[in-house]
Design a protein around this motif. Structure first.
Motif, short mmCIF file in Angstrom:
data_model
loop_
_atom_site.label_atom_id
_atom_site.label_comp_id
_atom_site.label_asym_id
_atom_site.label_seq_id
_atom_site.Cartn_x
_atom_site.Cartn_y
_atom_site.Cartn_z
N LYS A 192 5.93 4.36 2.88
CA LYS A 192 6.01 6.05 3.17
C LYS A 192 7.46 6.44 2.84
O LYS A 192 8.41 5.73 2.47
CB LYS A 192 5.81 5.99 4.60
N THR A 193 7.44 8.00 2.60
CA THR A 193 8.72 8.46 2.00
C THR A 193 8.81 10.00 2.89
O THR A 193 7.88 10.33 3.04
CB THR A 193 8.58 8.60 0.60
N PHE A 194 10.08 10.29 2.86
CA PHE A 194 10.32 11.77 3.06
C PHE A 194 10.46 12.58 2.09
O PHE A 194 10.66 13.81 2.02
CB PHE A 194 11.80 11.84 3.91
N SER A 195 10.08 12.18 0.80
CA SER A 195 10.32 12.77 -0.56
C SER A 195 9.22 14.09 -0.59
O SER A 195 9.52 14.64 -1.35
CB SER A 195 10.46 12.00 -1.56
N LYS A 196 8.12 13.62 -0.24
CA LYS A 196 6.85 14.48 -0.81
C LYS A 196 6.37 15.34 0.28
O LYS A 196 6.79 16.53 0.46
CB LYS A 196 5.68 13.59 -1.16
N ALA A 197 5.58 15.27 1.12
CA ALA A 197 5.26 16.00 2.30
C ALA A 197 6.62 16.54 3.15
O ALA A 197 6.26 17.74 3.58
CB ALA A 197 4.06 15.22 3.17
N LEU B 59 0.99 -1.28 0.21
CA LEU B 59 0.03 0.01 -0.12
C LEU B 59 0.98 1.38 -0.03
O LEU B 59 1.56 1.40 0.93
CB LEU B 59 -0.78 -0.01 1.31
N ASP B 60 1.02 1.86 -1.07
CA ASP B 60 1.72 3.04 -1.38
C ASP B 60 1.07 4.32 -0.96
O ASP B 60 0.27 4.82 -1.51
CB ASP B 60 2.20 3.19 -2.78
N GLU B 61 1.53 4.80 0.20
CA GLU B 61 1.02 6.11 0.83
C GLU B 61 1.96 7.37 0.85
O GLU B 61 2.18 7.97 1.67
CB GLU B 61 0.75 6.06 2.32
N ALA B 62 2.64 7.51 -0.36
CA ALA B 62 3.46 8.44 -0.70
C ALA B 62 3.06 9.87 -0.53
O ALA B 62 3.85 11.14 -0.23
CB ALA B 62 4.19 8.30 -1.99
N TYR B 63 1.72 9.80 -0.83
CA TYR B 63 1.06 11.28 -0.72
C TYR B 63 0.09 11.09 0.45
O TYR B 63 -0.92 12.06 0.74
CB TYR B 63 0.42 11.54 -1.96
N GLY B 64 0.23 10.11 1.29
CA GLY B 64 -1.01 10.03 2.44
C GLY B 64 -1.02 11.43 3.29
O GLY B 64 -1.96 11.76 3.69
N ILE C 270 17.24 13.48 0.07
CA ILE C 270 17.91 12.43 1.15
C ILE C 270 17.64 11.16 0.73
O ILE C 270 18.07 10.31 1.23
CB ILE C 270 17.67 13.03 2.46
N ARG C 271 16.65 10.99 -0.10
CA ARG C 271 16.35 9.53 -0.60
C ARG C 271 15.87 8.73 0.73
O ARG C 271 16.54 7.55 0.70
CB ARG C 271 17.33 8.99 -1.39
N ALA C 272 15.05 9.09 1.52
CA ALA C 272 14.59 8.27 2.69
C ALA C 272 13.10 8.00 2.72
O ALA C 272 12.38 8.75 2.43
CB ALA C 272 14.92 9.07 3.88
C1 LIG Z 1 7.04 9.87 -5.21
C2 LIG Z 1 6.78 8.59 -5.01
C3 LIG Z 1 7.43 7.46 -4.24
C4 LIG Z 1 8.53 7.88 -3.48
O1 LIG Z 1 9.68 7.95 -4.13
P1 LIG Z 1 11.12 7.77 -3.40
O2 LIG Z 1 11.73 6.73 -3.78
O3 LIG Z 1 10.68 7.71 -1.61
O4 LIG Z 1 11.52 9.45 -3.60
C5 LIG Z 1 6.66 6.43 -4.39
N1 LIG Z 1 5.54 5.97 -4.73
C6 LIG Z 1 4.99 7.24 -5.47
C7 LIG Z 1 3.57 6.84 -6.08
C8 LIG Z 1 5.46 8.28 -5.45
O5 LIG Z 1 5.01 9.04 -6.61
#
Ligand SMILES: *Cc1c(COP(=O)(O)O)cnc(C)c1O
Length: 357
Positions: free
Chosen positions: A211-216, A185-190, A222-224
């Motif tokens: 989850k990711t530190f890239s978006k919010a 379950l990809d919550e990159a924008y959660g 930092i690619r975490a």
């Molecule tokens: C941006 C994004 C990611 C996360 O990418 P990172 O590798 O964490 O920078 C993951 N899933 C989706 C749907 C995204 O748009």
């Protein structure tokens, strides 16, 4: 074909190199944050960079401090967490850990391209299911396809990239419960819509949240990223993880980011701007093939009457994510600073005027 090229794995020989567009103009193509690093973080960075000892030695291979901080944030244990080099690496770990030669993953279409790409890199195959006309996840069809295709992993993305819609709670629950395979379950924008299903990991040991530190958090550089899941599945993913995967600075910056209060306000500001852009463009919906889709993320999917609308936007100094194939009339525009968003709105309004009836 050169000799070396022939030596590469068959699927690699067929593959194109992953390329991103060169940056020209306002960067609204990658769903990055419009906010600069905070002064607090900059000050700490200067500190860390001058302490030679930190960078001379390998990082903490298990990211213990970061996982402990995340565990506290989510009310889980650090055994429920695994830190990765962006969630991209987590997608790779999932496919690497679960796919054997020829195994399948089931992926949404349109959605994030990494799910399928990474499956192929890991000796698997990707089967796609199409989202509905309004981009809803077709629950019955997906479950039927799960039965027929017997995938190892079902990828779900909520809110979905690039369509911006979330999967309704009841639908999501059914999908997770009845898929009969690993559910990623990809919550990159959660964070942009308070989407968070961490409480489900107790109930569904076959589910992993990405989850990711890239978006919010605005820290794409930092690619975490991290996984949340039952200790069993986290343990399996940990076995395919190369040692020291996440660098010292990335761990420190991510840890610091978790203590910063300004993210809440930034997320609210981004959502407000997103809704402002949506309202400004919605009045054109249905006109000359134009359509802006509602979004719960930090970007908007926009359809035009013309082909390759990204080019006209680029000519006006606005770099958005463009697509080919079935999506050649669409762009995905990241919510930027208010001045960037104003330019985007104005340019799009002009494009609609220019378009043929
Ligand atoms: C941006 C994004 C990611 C996360 O990418 P990172 O590798 O964490 O920078 C993951 N899933 C989706 C749907 C995204 O748009």
């Amino acid at each position: 074909m050169s000799r070396v090229e022939e030596l590469a794995r068959r699927e690699i020989r067929r593959m194109e190199n992953y390329r991103v567009q060169p940056v020209t103009g306002e960067k609204l193509d990658a769903n990055e944050s419009p906010f600069p690093l905070s002064d607090g973080l900059k000050a700490r960075l200067a500190d860390w960079l001058t302490k030679e000892e930190d960078l001379r030695v390998y990082p903490d291979t298990d990211c213990v401090e970061l996982r402990e901080a995340l565990a506290e944030k989510y009310g889980v244990k650090k055994e429920n967490l695994l830190c990765t080099v962006g969630s991209d690496q987590l997608i790779d770990f999932l496919n690497r850990a679960f796919l054997e030669e020829g195994d399948r993953v089931l992926v949404p279409e349109p959605s994030f391209s990494m799910y399928a790409l990474s499956a192929v890199l890991n000796h698997g195959q990707a089967e796609a299911f199409s989202l509905d006309e309004d981009y809803a996840y077709p629950v019955e069809e997906i479950l039927e396809q799960c039965c027929r295709v017997r995938p190892k992993i079902l990828y779900l993305c909520t809110p979905n990239n690039p369509t911006g819609n979330r999967i309704p709670e009841a639908d999501l629950r059914r999908l997770v419960k009845e898929a009969g395979c690993i559910v990623a379950l990809d919550e990159a924008y959660g964070e942009f819509c308070k989407e968070d299903h961490t409480s489900w990991i107790r109930e569904f040991p076959h589910m992993v949240i990405l989850k990711t530190f890239s978006k919010a958090y605005g820290l794409a550089g930092i690619r975490a990223g991290y996984a949340l899941g039952d200790p069993e599945i986290i343990g399996i993913l940990d076995r395919v993880r190369p040692p020291y995967n996440l660098g010292t600075l990335s761990q420190k910056i991510a840890l610091f980011a978790l203590t910063q209060p300004e993210y809440k306000e930034q997320i609210e500001a981004i959502c407000k701007e997103r809704d402002r852009i949506y309202e400004a463009l919605k009045i054109y919906n249905g006109k000359k093939g134009f359509y802006v889709y509602p979004s719960e993320a930090n970007f908007l999917l926009i359809k035009f009457g013309r082909e390759n609308p990204g080019q006209a936007l680029l000519a006006a100094g606005l770099l958005v994510r463009a697509y080919g194939g079935k999506m050649s009339r669409f762009v995905r525009a990241t919510v930027g600073r208010p001045d960037q968003n104003d330019r985007l709105i104005r340019r799009i309004a002009r494009m609609i005027e220019e378009d043929e009836e």
